[in-house]
Design a protein around this motif. Structure first.
Motif, PDB file in Angstrom:
ATOM      1  N   LYS A 286       0.803  -1.234   0.000  1.00  0.00           N
ATOM      2  CA  LYS A 286       0.000   0.000   0.000  1.00  0.00           C
ATOM      3  C   LYS A 286       0.834   1.282   0.000  1.00  0.00           C
ATOM      4  O   LYS A 286       0.301   2.374  -0.255  1.00  0.00           O
ATOM      5  N   ILE A 287       2.129   1.164   0.268  1.00  0.00           N
ATOM      6  CA  ILE A 287       2.977   2.358   0.373  1.00  0.00           C
ATOM      7  C   ILE A 287       2.955   3.217  -0.892  1.00  0.00           C
ATOM      8  O   ILE A 287       2.803   4.449  -0.799  1.00  0.00           O
ATOM      9  N   PRO A 288       3.087   2.668  -2.110  1.00  0.00           N
ATOM     10  CA  PRO A 288       3.085   3.531  -3.294  1.00  0.00           C
ATOM     11  C   PRO A 288       1.812   4.357  -3.438  1.00  0.00           C
ATOM     12  O   PRO A 288       1.874   5.531  -3.826  1.00  0.00           O
ATOM     13  N   ASP A 289       0.661   3.776  -3.135  1.00  0.00           N
ATOM     14  CA  ASP A 289      -0.602   4.509  -3.270  1.00  0.00           C
ATOM     15  C   ASP A 289      -0.704   5.634  -2.243  1.00  0.00           C
ATOM     16  O   ASP A 289      -1.180   6.732  -2.559  1.00  0.00           O
ATOM     17  N   VAL A 290      -0.266   5.367  -1.023  1.00  0.00           N
ATOM     18  CA  VAL A 290      -0.305   6.400   0.013  1.00  0.00           C
ATOM     19  C   VAL A 290       0.703   7.498  -0.319  1.00  0.00           C
ATOM     20  O   VAL A 290       0.402   8.691  -0.194  1.00  0.00           O
ATOM     21  N   SER A 291       1.891   7.122  -0.764  1.00  0.00           N
ATOM     22  CA  SER A 291       2.909   8.112  -1.117  1.00  0.00           C
ATOM     23  C   SER A 291       2.466   8.954  -2.314  1.00  0.00           C
ATOM     24  O   SER A 291       2.780  10.146  -2.388  1.00  0.00           O
ATOM     25  N   ASN A 292       1.759   8.349  -3.241  1.00  0.00           N
ATOM     26  CA  ASN A 292       1.246   9.099  -4.385  1.00  0.00           C
ATOM     27  C   ASN A 292       0.322  10.222  -3.920  1.00  0.00           C
ATOM     28  O   ASN A 292       0.340  11.334  -4.462  1.00  0.00           O
ATOM     29  N   PHE A 293      -0.472   9.935  -2.891  1.00  0.00           N
ATOM     30  CA  PHE A 293      -1.328  10.984  -2.303  1.00  0.00           C
ATOM     31  C   PHE A 293      -0.465  12.078  -1.680  1.00  0.00           C
ATOM     32  O   PHE A 293      -0.718  13.265  -1.877  1.00  0.00           O
ATOM     33  N   PHE A 294       0.551  11.680  -0.927  1.00  0.00           N
ATOM     34  CA  PHE A 294       1.416  12.669  -0.289  1.00  0.00           C
ATOM     35  C   PHE A 294       2.063  13.594  -1.316  1.00  0.00           C
ATOM     36  O   PHE A 294       2.120  14.806  -1.118  1.00  0.00           O
ATOM     37  N   LEU A 295       2.565  13.027  -2.409  1.00  0.00           N
ATOM     38  CA  LEU A 295       3.313  13.818  -3.383  1.00  0.00           C
ATOM     39  C   LEU A 295       2.438  14.812  -4.123  1.00  0.00           C
ATOM     40  O   LEU A 295       2.907  15.880  -4.533  1.00  0.00           O
ATOM     41  N   GLY A 296       1.164  14.485  -4.300  1.00  0.00           N
ATOM     42  CA  GLY A 296       0.252  15.421  -4.936  1.00  0.00           C
ATOM     43  C   GLY A 296       0.665  15.758  -6.353  1.00  0.00           C
ATOM     44  O   GLY A 296       1.285  14.953  -7.067  1.00  0.00           O
ATOM     45  N   HIS A 297       0.354  17.002  -6.772  1.00  0.00           N
ATOM     46  CA  HIS A 297       0.630  17.422  -8.148  1.00  0.00           C
ATOM     47  C   HIS A 297       1.301  18.779  -8.174  1.00  0.00           C
ATOM     48  O   HIS A 297       0.966  19.645  -8.978  1.00  0.00           O
ATOM     49  N   VAL A 298       2.263  18.948  -7.272  1.00  0.00           N
ATOM     50  CA  VAL A 298       3.011  20.198  -7.234  1.00  0.00           C
ATOM     51  C   VAL A 298       4.216  20.099  -8.158  1.00  0.00           C
ATOM     52  O   VAL A 298       4.577  19.011  -8.620  1.00  0.00           O
ATOM     53  N   GLU A 299       4.850  21.239  -8.431  1.00  0.00           N
ATOM     54  CA  GLU A 299       6.033  21.255  -9.275  1.00  0.00           C
ATOM     55  C   GLU A 299       7.128  20.383  -8.664  1.00  0.00           C
ATOM     56  O   GLU A 299       7.471  20.525  -7.497  1.00  0.00           O
ATOM     57  N   GLY A 300       7.649  19.472  -9.456  1.00  0.00           N
ATOM     58  CA  GLY A 300       8.714  18.591  -8.997  1.00  0.00           C
ATOM     59  C   GLY A 300       8.242  17.237  -8.504  1.00  0.00           C
ATOM     60  O   GLY A 300       9.059  16.315  -8.358  1.00  0.00           O
ATOM     61  N   HIS A 307      12.002   8.941  -9.592  1.00  0.00           N
ATOM     62  CA  HIS A 307      13.098   8.393  -8.787  1.00  0.00           C
ATOM     63  C   HIS A 307      12.620   7.249  -7.879  1.00  0.00           C
ATOM     64  O   HIS A 307      13.426   6.400  -7.488  1.00  0.00           O
ATOM     65  N   LEU A 308      11.332   7.256  -7.542  1.00  0.00           N
ATOM     66  CA  LEU A 308      10.788   6.216  -6.664  1.00  0.00           C
ATOM     67  C   LEU A 308      10.185   5.049  -7.454  1.00  0.00           C
ATOM     68  O   LEU A 308       9.666   4.099  -6.849  1.00  0.00           O
ATOM     69  N   PHE A 309      10.256   5.123  -8.779  1.00  0.00           N
ATOM     70  CA  PHE A 309       9.566   4.134  -9.613  1.00  0.00           C
ATOM     71  C   PHE A 309       9.999   2.708  -9.288  1.00  0.00           C
ATOM     72  O   PHE A 309       9.167   1.816  -9.111  1.00  0.00           O
ATOM     73  N   ASP A 310      11.305   2.465  -9.211  1.00  0.00           N
ATOM     74  CA  ASP A 310      11.793   1.099  -9.011  1.00  0.00           C
ATOM     75  C   ASP A 310      11.381   0.534  -7.655  1.00  0.00           C
ATOM     76  O   ASP A 310      10.945  -0.623  -7.561  1.00  0.00           O
ATOM     77  N   ILE A 311      11.517   1.320  -6.588  1.00  0.00           N
ATOM     78  CA  ILE A 311      11.152   0.808  -5.254  1.00  0.00           C
ATOM     79  C   ILE A 311       9.653   0.597  -5.165  1.00  0.00           C
ATOM     80  O   ILE A 311       9.181  -0.356  -4.530  1.00  0.00           O
ATOM     81  N   HIS A 312       8.873   1.455  -5.832  1.00  0.00           N
ATOM     82  CA  HIS A 312       7.424   1.278  -5.816  1.00  0.00           C
ATOM     83  C   HIS A 312       7.010   0.052  -6.624  1.00  0.00           C
ATOM     84  O   HIS A 312       6.065  -0.661  -6.250  1.00  0.00           O
ATOM     85  N   ALA A 326      10.086  -2.508   5.074  1.00  0.00           N
ATOM     86  CA  ALA A 326       9.823  -1.088   5.308  1.00  0.00           C
ATOM     87  C   ALA A 326      11.131  -0.322   5.475  1.00  0.00           C
ATOM     88  O   ALA A 326      11.237   0.834   5.045  1.00  0.00           O
ATOM     89  N   GLN A 327      12.130  -0.953   6.080  1.00  0.00           N
ATOM     90  CA  GLN A 327      13.435  -0.295   6.245  1.00  0.00           C
ATOM     91  C   GLN A 327      14.076  -0.020   4.892  1.00  0.00           C
ATOM     92  O   GLN A 327      14.651   1.059   4.678  1.00  0.00           O
ATOM     93  N   GLU A 328      13.970  -0.969   3.962  1.00  0.00           N
ATOM     94  CA  GLU A 328      14.539  -0.761   2.626  1.00  0.00           C
ATOM     95  C   GLU A 328      13.823   0.355   1.889  1.00  0.00           C
ATOM     96  O   GLU A 328      14.457   1.170   1.200  1.00  0.00           O
ATOM     97  N   VAL A 329      12.515   0.422   2.028  1.00  0.00           N
ATOM     98  CA  VAL A 329      11.763   1.509   1.400  1.00  0.00           C
ATOM     99  C   VAL A 329      12.177   2.847   2.007  1.00  0.00           C
ATOM    100  O   VAL A 329      12.411   3.832   1.295  1.00  0.00           O
ATOM    101  N   LEU A 330      12.289   2.889   3.321  1.00  0.00           N
ATOM    102  CA  LEU A 330      12.680   4.113   4.015  1.00  0.00           C
ATOM    103  C   LEU A 330      14.069   4.568   3.579  1.00  0.00           C
ATOM    104  O   LEU A 330      14.282   5.772   3.326  1.00  0.00           O
ATOM    105  N   ASP A 331      14.999   3.649   3.486  1.00  0.00           N
ATOM    106  CA  ASP A 331      16.355   3.990   3.053  1.00  0.00           C
ATOM    107  C   ASP A 331      16.345   4.594   1.652  1.00  0.00           C
ATOM    108  O   ASP A 331      17.052   5.577   1.373  1.00  0.00           O
ATOM    109  N   THR A 332      15.558   4.014   0.764  1.00  0.00           N
ATOM    110  CA  THR A 332      15.472   4.527  -0.608  1.00  0.00           C
ATOM    111  C   THR A 332      14.862   5.920  -0.626  1.00  0.00           C
ATOM    112  O   THR A 332      15.359   6.810  -1.337  1.00  0.00           O
ATOM    113  N   TYR A 333      13.797   6.137   0.124  1.00  0.00           N
ATOM    114  CA  TYR A 333      13.167   7.459   0.185  1.00  0.00           C
ATOM    115  C   TYR A 333      14.173   8.514   0.652  1.00  0.00           C
ATOM    116  O   TYR A 333      14.238   9.618   0.103  1.00  0.00           O
ATOM    117  N   ARG A 334      14.942   8.173   1.670  1.00  0.00           N
ATOM    118  CA  ARG A 334      15.914   9.138   2.197  1.00  0.00           C
ATOM    119  C   ARG A 334      17.013   9.428   1.176  1.00  0.00           C
ATOM    120  O   ARG A 334      17.465  10.572   1.047  1.00  0.00           O
TER     121      ARG A 334
END
Length: 353
Positions: A286-300, A307-312, A326-334
């Motif tokens: 479920k992380i990619p769907d929730v993160s997609n909400f967080f990222l929204g549609h702002v510039e950038g 950049h998150l395509f592969d981990i998602h 979850a640790q691997e996802v977190l490391d990639t996000y950072r």
């Protein structure tokens, strides 16, 4: 023949100038990297400091607002005599939530509304007590006999209102890819904490659709994410062969993980006893769907998604065992945050080099 030395010297000079420029450019890159490292190091240390400050009080105590001293969790008597209800601000299947006041400070009072779900309510209280940390809403008191819980108040409410909050003039400056990615990092940090909690590996079961997920989390005034609702956190224990099932009803839709859906087709009626259990990798799906909400549609934000395509894509593997932790996802996000901050600070550096 006599002009050869002259030509040799004229060939040399143009080569020296770019080498000096390149050296200066590399020095600038190294300096900026050092400054960026110091900034990010300070950022991550500050996150750790929040956790330290939260845990300065021993178990059974809390610090509230600017108060320096720790106070014991409020008892039944204290809640009954010192807490004043102001208005109802929410109601779910398990409890009703009231904005309340304690010693001139806003607090949240939650009360059980359905006696058939008292076990869920008490489970949520047990989790809230055991999991107090920077990731979890602060517990101020409780009364088991009256099925009442008192927690810290966060005026920005649940994450369902994030986009509306970011359109308020006061918070428009927060509506950037950078801040939104940091919120996604906060969310994944909570999942990582639950998967490696002091109690063991916990699964966030109140997450059958995006709206339900967002309702479980709070947005703080300094734009951090806290988990607020812990009523449905079953424990996975692989060594004991214990997996989980989120409820006793059939789950449908693309938001829930494939292993959470009825595996025997439409022709076979759903039976809870026949439904196979699963583990914490349902949260990863479920992380990619929730993160997609967080990222929204702002510039950038589209650059961040790229950049998150592969981990998602890895999070969406059909086989749960192939999904990252979850640790691997977190490391990639950072890492993505660090990379994009560096690129934003030095646009065009890659082309210059």
């Amino acid at each position: 023949m006599e002009k050869k030395p002259h030509f040799v010297r004229r060939e040399f000079l143009p080569r020296e100038v770019p080498s000096v420029s390149l050296a200066l450019l590399l020095a600038a890159v190294l300096l900026l990297n050092a400054l960026l490292y110091l900034y990010l190091n300070k950022f991550y240390i500050s996150l750790g400091r929040v956790e330290t400050e939260h845990s300065l009080c021993p178990f059974g105590y809390f610090k509230f607002g600017a108060v320096k001293n720790c106070s014991p969790w409020l008892s039944c008597e204290a809640i009954n005599t010192e807490v004043r209800k102001l208005k109802c601000v929410g109601e779910g299947a398990v409890k009703k939530v009231f904005l309340s006041e304690w010693k001139e400070k806003k607090v949240v009072l939650s009360q059980l509304t359905n006696s058939e779900l008292k076990e869920d309510f008490l489970h949520g209280l047990k989790m809230l007590k055991a999991l107090q940390s920077k990731h979890v809403v602060r517990l101020l008191g409780y009364c088991e006999q009256q099925f009442t819980i008192l927690t810290e108040y966060h005026p920005l409410g649940s994450l369902r209102g994030l986009n509306e909050t970011l359109h308020i003039p006061k918070y428009k400056g927060m509506n950037t890819w950078h801040r939104r990615l940091m919120l996604a990092i906060d969310y994944v940090s909570v999942i990582r904490y639950l998967h490696s909690s002091p109690l063991g590996t916990l699964v966030m079961c109140d997450s059958n659709d995006l709206d339900k997920v967002l309702s479980q989390y709070l947005l703080t005034s300094d734009f951090r994410v806290l988990v607020n609702d812990l009523d449905a956190l079953p424990l996975v224990n692989r060594s004991a062969g214990r997996l989980v099932k989120c409820g006793h009803r059939e789950l449908r839709g693309e938001f829930v993980a494939p292993e959470q859906r009825w595996p025997y087709g439409e022709d076979v009626p759903f039976e809870d006893d026949l439904m196979p259990p699963y583990d914490e990798k349902t949260d990863i799906w479920k992380i990619p769907d929730v993160s997609n909400f967080f990222l929204g549609h702002v510039e950038g934000s589209d650059i961040v998604r790229l950049h998150l395509f592969d981990i998602h894509a890895a999070c969406k593997k059909k086989d749960p065992a192939e999904r990252p932790s979850a640790q691997e996802v977190l490391d990639t996000y950072r890492k993505v945050l660090t990379l994009l901050i560096r690129e934003a600070a030095m646009p065009g550096t890659r082309e210059m080099l």
